[in-house]
Design an enzyme around this catalytic site. Structure first.
Site, PDB file in Angstrom:
ATOM      1  N   ASP A 148       0.804  -1.544   0.177  1.00 55.74           N
ATOM      2  CA  ASP A 148      -0.107   0.108   0.027  1.00 55.74           C
ATOM      3  C   ASP A 148       0.523   1.513   0.119  1.00 55.74           C
ATOM      4  O   ASP A 148       1.897   1.172   0.276  1.00 55.74           O
ATOM      5  CB  ASP A 148      -1.470   0.109   1.086  1.00 55.74           C
ATOM      6  CG  ASP A 148      -0.371  -0.576   2.400  1.00 55.74           C
ATOM      7  OD1 ASP A 148       0.621   0.168   2.759  1.00 55.74           O
ATOM      8  OD2 ASP A 148      -0.713  -1.072   3.351  1.00 55.74           O
ATOM      9  N   ASP A 206       9.728   6.346  12.407  1.00 52.55           N
ATOM     10  CA  ASP A 206      10.639   5.415  13.771  1.00 52.55           C
ATOM     11  C   ASP A 206      11.773   4.677  13.084  1.00 52.55           C
ATOM     12  O   ASP A 206      12.338   4.861  14.060  1.00 52.55           O
ATOM     13  CB  ASP A 206       9.386   4.487  13.808  1.00 52.55           C
ATOM     14  CG  ASP A 206       8.898   3.506  12.709  1.00 52.55           C
ATOM     15  OD1 ASP A 206       9.324   3.978  11.780  1.00 52.55           O
ATOM     16  OD2 ASP A 206       8.351   2.965  12.643  1.00 52.55           O
ATOM     17  N   ASP A 249       1.008   5.424   1.483  1.00 53.08           N
ATOM     18  CA  ASP A 249       0.798   6.347   2.146  1.00 53.08           C
ATOM     19  C   ASP A 249       1.632   7.386   0.998  1.00 53.08           C
ATOM     20  O   ASP A 249       2.573   7.048   1.096  1.00 53.08           O
ATOM     21  CB  ASP A 249       1.742   5.840   3.803  1.00 53.08           C
ATOM     22  CG  ASP A 249       1.360   5.430   4.338  1.00 53.08           C
ATOM     23  OD1 ASP A 249      -0.555   4.942   4.415  1.00 53.08           O
ATOM     24  OD2 ASP A 249       1.869   4.388   5.016  1.00 53.08           O
TER      25      ASP A 249
HETATM   26  P1  ATP Z   1       3.787  -2.137   5.983  1.00 56.33           P
HETATM   27  O1  ATP Z   1       4.994  -2.673   5.113  1.00 56.33           O
HETATM   28  O2  ATP Z   1       3.763  -2.957   6.648  1.00 56.33           O
HETATM   29  O3  ATP Z   1       2.611  -1.765   6.306  1.00 56.33           O
HETATM   30  P2  ATP Z   1       5.004   0.690   7.232  1.00 56.33           P
HETATM   31  O4  ATP Z   1       5.858   1.261   7.205  1.00 56.33           O
HETATM   32  O5  ATP Z   1       4.525   1.203   6.151  1.00 56.33           O
HETATM   33  O6  ATP Z   1       5.151  -1.192   6.854  1.00 56.33           O
HETATM   34  P3  ATP Z   1       2.723   1.470   8.347  1.00 56.33           P
HETATM   35  O7  ATP Z   1       2.330   1.379   9.945  1.00 56.33           O
HETATM   36  O8  ATP Z   1       1.840   1.011   7.387  1.00 56.33           O
HETATM   37  O9  ATP Z   1       4.362   0.744   8.337  1.00 56.33           O
HETATM   38  O10 ATP Z   1       3.350   2.896   8.646  1.00 56.33           O
HETATM   39  C1  ATP Z   1       3.448   3.724   7.429  1.00 56.33           C
HETATM   40  C2  ATP Z   1       4.625   5.339   7.722  1.00 56.33           C
HETATM   41  O11 ATP Z   1       4.610   5.569   9.536  1.00 56.33           O
HETATM   42  C3  ATP Z   1       6.291   4.190   8.645  1.00 56.33           C
HETATM   43  O12 ATP Z   1       6.619   3.845   7.216  1.00 56.33           O
HETATM   44  C4  ATP Z   1       6.755   5.382   9.756  1.00 56.33           C
HETATM   45  O13 ATP Z   1       7.605   5.978   8.973  1.00 56.33           O
HETATM   46  C5  ATP Z   1       5.379   5.763   9.951  1.00 56.33           C
HETATM   47  N1  ATP Z   1       5.262   4.988  11.334  1.00 56.33           N
HETATM   48  C6  ATP Z   1       4.433   4.364  11.342  1.00 56.33           C
HETATM   49  N2  ATP Z   1       4.344   4.129  12.724  1.00 56.33           N
HETATM   50  C7  ATP Z   1       5.064   4.732  13.696  1.00 56.33           C
HETATM   51  C8  ATP Z   1       5.337   4.268  14.884  1.00 56.33           C
HETATM   52  N3  ATP Z   1       4.497   4.073  15.967  1.00 56.33           N
HETATM   53  N4  ATP Z   1       5.713   5.729  15.184  1.00 56.33           N
HETATM   54  C9  ATP Z   1       7.512   6.242  14.224  1.00 56.33           C
HETATM   55  N5  ATP Z   1       6.366   6.058  13.162  1.00 56.33           N
HETATM   56  C10 ATP Z   1       5.526   5.748  12.489  1.00 56.33           C
HETATM   57 MG    MG Z   2       2.531   0.789   5.358  1.00 55.49          MG
END
Ligand code: ATP
Ligand code: MG
Length: 459
Positions: A72, A148, A74
């Protein structure tokens, strides 16, 4: 510590400043535009044409840099949620804690977030330092600093095909390193879920957790207890459905995170028989995820908790309950404690109960019973579960093989299989099997030693 210090010095020497990003062109980052969703391109373009900044951000950029198609996208922007909403026909502002906009293109949902400001120093926190609400917008470099890990804090502009990197994420991607942004202790305190995230990413990406990022985890792990159960559950579900669940669980243990994190993991990981069963269940889940097949959370949790159910089932029967009511009582007990601790959604709990409740019915191979079971809409889940029980050595392999044959057979053949099952004294009916298969049978009741339980495991 020394490494970090050196990095800092080098950072300064390189002129790296966390408010000024390093800008990489396509020849440096090598992102293939074809891996992008056309809707992500459309969305950023619309925002940019309206005069705003707009980037693909976070996990999607990380995946693109790794040459993986993101699941997905963002989007991060300097437009406010209201301004975003006005630009799209199907856009919905959601969330109270921090507003984001869901923009729909056909079936695809894209999440648009306005750059968040630093300001967490003033944000309301609980008594352990966990940030409760944090609603201010801010400049892009502050948004980057709040993310993060360095590899999750890069921004990609599809129009110019440039990547903005504020925290050395590119280097960390190349070195396969997971590094938290800022002071690790402070970042885990603000949001303890980050400890679970680092473990998940390490396992999923095959990255190494940088030592100062890793060091505080075993000490700070208990902070996870203060996080709302629903959030921990969501993160655990992501972890278990990542396609790398087994690696994640190993990583959780080695990071010292499994204790007290999930009651079910404590119990399961420390019992050899349970471990065998769970390992098989997770292997099969990982296989399904990697093959792009669906995985049901109900099946997964039914597997993770089965050995608790078995134990209680045995206890209720020993106390004089008949088998079926005893199984339901056992399921009630386990689900009750786990719904408290885990915020297991009702739908998942219902699936779990269905799968468990079906199990004794596989042992009835007479008359119409097996045909009825075949018609059960949840048959496939129950059957797959039965096969796991056989593979882990809990049940005789024969019963699983019989059901496979019965399931795949033509109707005439099914009659023959039924006759055959009934002609055989030890065909899996508990009463009859007991004398012949003493140790196995005890094991099926959840009380035998681990050694007896691994017999059929390699099938
Ligand atoms: P995935 O492949 O699991 O979706 P992701 O990195 O996209 O991994 P998401 O939970 O979709 O994870 O979060 C999107 C973005 O938001 C992350 O890449 C990070 O930059 C930020 N983020 C998400 N959760 C946190 C957190 N707990 N603290 C700080 N930043 C966060
Ligand atoms: Mg994600």
């Amino acid at each position: 510590m020394i490494k970090k210090f050196i990095r800092k010095i080098l950072g300064v020497k390189d002129g790296r400043n966390p408010t000024e990003p390093v800008t990489l062109g396509v020849e440096q980052h090598g992102i293939d535009l074809k891996l992008l969703s056309p809707n992500a391109i459309r969305l950023t373009q619309t925002l940019q044409e309206a005069g705003f900044k707009a980037f693909v951000v976070g996990g999607a950029v990380r995946d693109l840099l790794l040459g993986v198609k993101p699941k997905d996208f963002d989007i991060a922007t300097d437009a406010t949620p209201e301004q975003v909403k006005k630009l799209f026909r199907r856009a919905f502002i959601i969330g109270r804690r921090f507003q984001i906009v869901h923009v729909m293109f056909g079936q695809e949902l894209l999440e648009v977030t306005t750059f968040r400001g630093a300001g967490s120093a003033n944000a309301p926190k609980d008594e352990h330092g966990r940030v409760l609400r944090d609603n201010n917008f801010g400049p892009q470099h502050e948004d980057a600093a709040r993310r993060d890990f360095t590899i999750n804090a890069m921004y990609y502009d599809p129009a110019t095909q440039t990547v903005l990197d504020y925290h050395g994420g590119i280097e960390d991607i190349r070195d396969k390193t997971l590094r938290i942004i800022g002071v690790p202790e402070a970042r885990y305190r603000e949001d303890p879920v980050r400890m679970l995230r680092v473990v998940r990413f390490a396992a999923k990406l095959g990255f190494t957790i940088e030592p100062t990022t890793r060091a505080p985890i075993p000490v700070m792990a208990p902070l996870i207890d203060n996080v709302p159960a629903a959030r921990v559950f969501d993160e655990m579900l992501k972890l278990l459905l990542s396609g790398h669940a087994l690696a994640c669980l190993k990583e959780l243990r080695s990071a010292g995170l499994h204790h007290g994190l999930l009651p079910l993991l404590d119990v399961v990981l420390e019992q050899p028989i349970g471990m065998k069963f769970v390992t098989l269940a997770l292997e099969s889940t990982d296989g399904r995820v990697k093959a792009g097949k669906g995985v049901s959370p109900g099946f997964l949790f039914a597997s993770l908790l089965w050995h608790q159910v078995l134990e209680k089932w045995t206890a209720y029967r020993a106390a004089g309950e008949s088998p079926i009511p005893a199984l339901h009582l056992a399921a009630d007990d386990v689900l009750e404690t786990q719904t408290e601790n885990l915020a297991l959604q009702r739908r998942i709990a219902t699936d779990m109960r269905d799968i468990w409740a079906m199990q004794p019915r596989f042992e009835r191979r007479q008359g119409k019973a097996p045909y009825k079971l075949l018609e059960n809409p949840r048959f496939r889940a129950g059957y797959d579960f039965l096969l796991l029980r056989c593979a882990s050595g809990e049940l005789d392999a024969e019963i699983g093989e019989w059901w496979t044959a019965f399931y795949e057979a033509e109707s005439g053949e099914r009659e023959r299989l039924l006759t055959q099952a009934n002609a055989r004294p030890a065909a899996g009916e508990k009463k009859k099997r007991a004398p012949r298969r003493g140790p196995r049978h005890r094991n099926a009741e959840g009380t035998a030693a681990a050694a007896a339980g691994s017999g059929g495991a390699e099938e």
